[in-house]
Design a protein around this motif. Structure first.
Motif, short mmCIF file in Angstrom:
data_model
loop_
_atom_site.label_atom_id
_atom_site.label_comp_id
_atom_site.label_asym_id
_atom_site.label_seq_id
_atom_site.Cartn_x
_atom_site.Cartn_y
_atom_site.Cartn_z
N CYS A 37 0.85 -1.18 0.00
CA CYS A 37 0.00 0.00 0.00
C CYS A 37 0.89 1.23 0.00
O CYS A 37 1.73 1.41 0.89
N THR A 39 1.46 4.30 1.04
CA THR A 39 1.01 5.24 2.05
C THR A 39 2.02 5.28 3.20
O THR A 39 2.83 4.37 3.36
N SER A 40 1.95 6.35 3.98
CA SER A 40 2.76 6.44 5.19
C SER A 40 2.03 5.89 6.41
O SER A 40 2.61 5.75 7.48
N GLU A 41 0.73 5.57 6.22
CA GLU A 41 -0.03 4.97 7.31
C GLU A 41 0.54 3.59 7.65
O GLU A 41 0.85 2.80 6.76
N GLN A 42 0.65 3.28 8.93
CA GLN A 42 1.22 2.02 9.35
C GLN A 42 0.18 0.91 9.46
O GLN A 42 0.50 -0.27 9.31
N GLN A 43 -1.05 1.27 9.76
CA GLN A 43 -2.11 0.29 9.88
C GLN A 43 -3.21 0.61 8.88
O GLN A 43 -3.76 1.70 8.88
N VAL A 44 -3.48 -0.35 8.00
CA VAL A 44 -4.50 -0.15 6.98
C VAL A 44 -5.41 -1.38 6.95
O VAL A 44 -5.06 -2.45 7.46
N GLN A 63 1.63 -2.16 6.05
CA GLN A 63 1.31 -1.68 4.70
C GLN A 63 1.35 -2.80 3.66
O GLN A 63 1.14 -2.55 2.47
N CYS A 80 -6.51 -0.49 -0.29
CA CYS A 80 -6.16 -0.31 1.12
C CYS A 80 -6.75 1.01 1.61
O CYS A 80 -6.81 2.01 0.88
N TRP A 81 -7.17 1.00 2.88
CA TRP A 81 -7.94 2.10 3.44
C TRP A 81 -7.39 2.49 4.81
O TRP A 81 -6.88 1.66 5.56
N ALA A 82 -7.56 3.74 5.15
CA ALA A 82 -7.39 4.24 6.52
C ALA A 82 -8.76 4.72 6.96
O ALA A 82 -9.17 5.84 6.63
N LEU A 87 -6.62 4.79 0.17
CA LEU A 87 -5.20 5.14 0.10
C LEU A 87 -4.54 4.70 -1.20
O LEU A 87 -3.79 5.45 -1.82
#
Length: 292
Positions: A37, A39-44, A63, A80-82, A87
């Motif tokens: 994914c 993204t910089s998000e760690q949990q998706v 990710q 993938c989503w936050a 995302l």
């Protein structure tokens, strides 16, 4: 580590493709596929074709998503989503299990470096194509138009020189996606081998005593000078008794017939190479001067 098992027994169809997705990944049948994914998000969280409980066996970690044992039901659109925010999206397809064999046909009207290719493929697939040019450079992907399993694209090689000998073939690369599968094929050819001129123009007939004088012009797309790009013309005329006779004319654009013809038509091809003949002109009745 979160393990998602496909507990639903129904088949979840992939989204119908109308254009190549910006991001797709090809995996081998029964092999594992790892998605990332962007993204910089760690949990998706992940969905397959919009379903929060995909059929595939998945392993999600941060990710990264791993599809375990890719099969046709596991193909499709993975997002993938936050929370409610989308995302990233990757379309996953299964590679062909055997070498692709497509019936590819390319045709050029002249030595200007432009040509059109057509091929057959799965009716549900979309295709794109690109050219490795005569100077070795790689062209951009060109979307293919298609209907009922017949596809085509047009190309121009800007590095092609009609006065130079072709030392290396062009390479055409085809890439196709259906809802679940990936298709690929490549073809090599020289432009000199695919030239098929358009029909000659302005065929005229005129009675001059006992002789029939015929004149015509080369195809509008044929390059100049005519001395260098000479054409071989094939005249076909039908006698009053229905017999059809062929006459060949090299380079010239007029000739005379001694016989009494009822109608005539004409075709042409490159004089020095041996590619295909052009399409025939329509039959023209012999009589007053006409143009087609």
């Amino acid at each position: 580590m979160l393990v998602l098992l496909g507990l639903v027994l129904r088949l979840a169809p992939a989204d119908t493709l109308t254009a190549f997705p910006p991001k797709f990944q090809v995996g081998k049948l029964n092999g594992d596929v790892v998605l990332k994914c962007n993204t910089s998000e760690q949990q998706v969280t992940w969905t397959q074709n919009g379903e929060p409980e995909p059929m595939a066996e998945l392993v999600a970690e941060g990710q990264t998503l791993t599809i375990i044992g890719l099969d046709l039901p596991a193909a499709g659109n993975y997002s993938c989503w936050a929370g409610p925010v989308l995302l990233d999206t990757t379309y996953v397809v299964v590679s062909g299990t055997r070498e692709e064999r497509m019936n590819v046909s390319c045709q050029a009207e002249s030595y200007r470096g432009s040509f059109r290719c057509s091929w057959t493929g799965p009716r549900s697939a979309i295709f794109r194509a690109r050219l490795t040019r005569s100077d070795g450079s790689l062209g951009e992907w060109v979307p293919a138009s298609g209907r009922r399993g017949r596809f085509s694209s047009s190309f121009t090689d800007p590095s092609f020189c009609p006065f130079a000998e072709e030392l290396r073939p062009l390479q055409l690369q085809l890439e196709g996606l259906s809802d679940t599968s990936y298709h690929s094929f490549s073809s090599h050819f020289f432009i000199r081998d695919i030239v098929r001129p358009s029909s000659p123009r302005e065929l005229t007939t005129q009675r001059r005593g006992e002789q029939l004088h015929l004149a015509w012009a080369p195809p509008a797309s044929w390059p100049l000078p005519r001395s260098y790009f000479a054409l071989l013309y094939r005249l076909q005329y039908e006698l009053l008794n229905g017999t059809q006779v062929d006459k060949y004319v090299e380079g010239a654009e007029e000739t005379q017939l001694q016989e009494h013809a009822r109608r005539v038509r004409i075709s042409c091809r490159d004089l020095y190479a041996n590619p295909a003949w052009s399409p025939w002109t329509t039959w023209q009745d012999v009589g007053a001067t006409q143009q087609r």
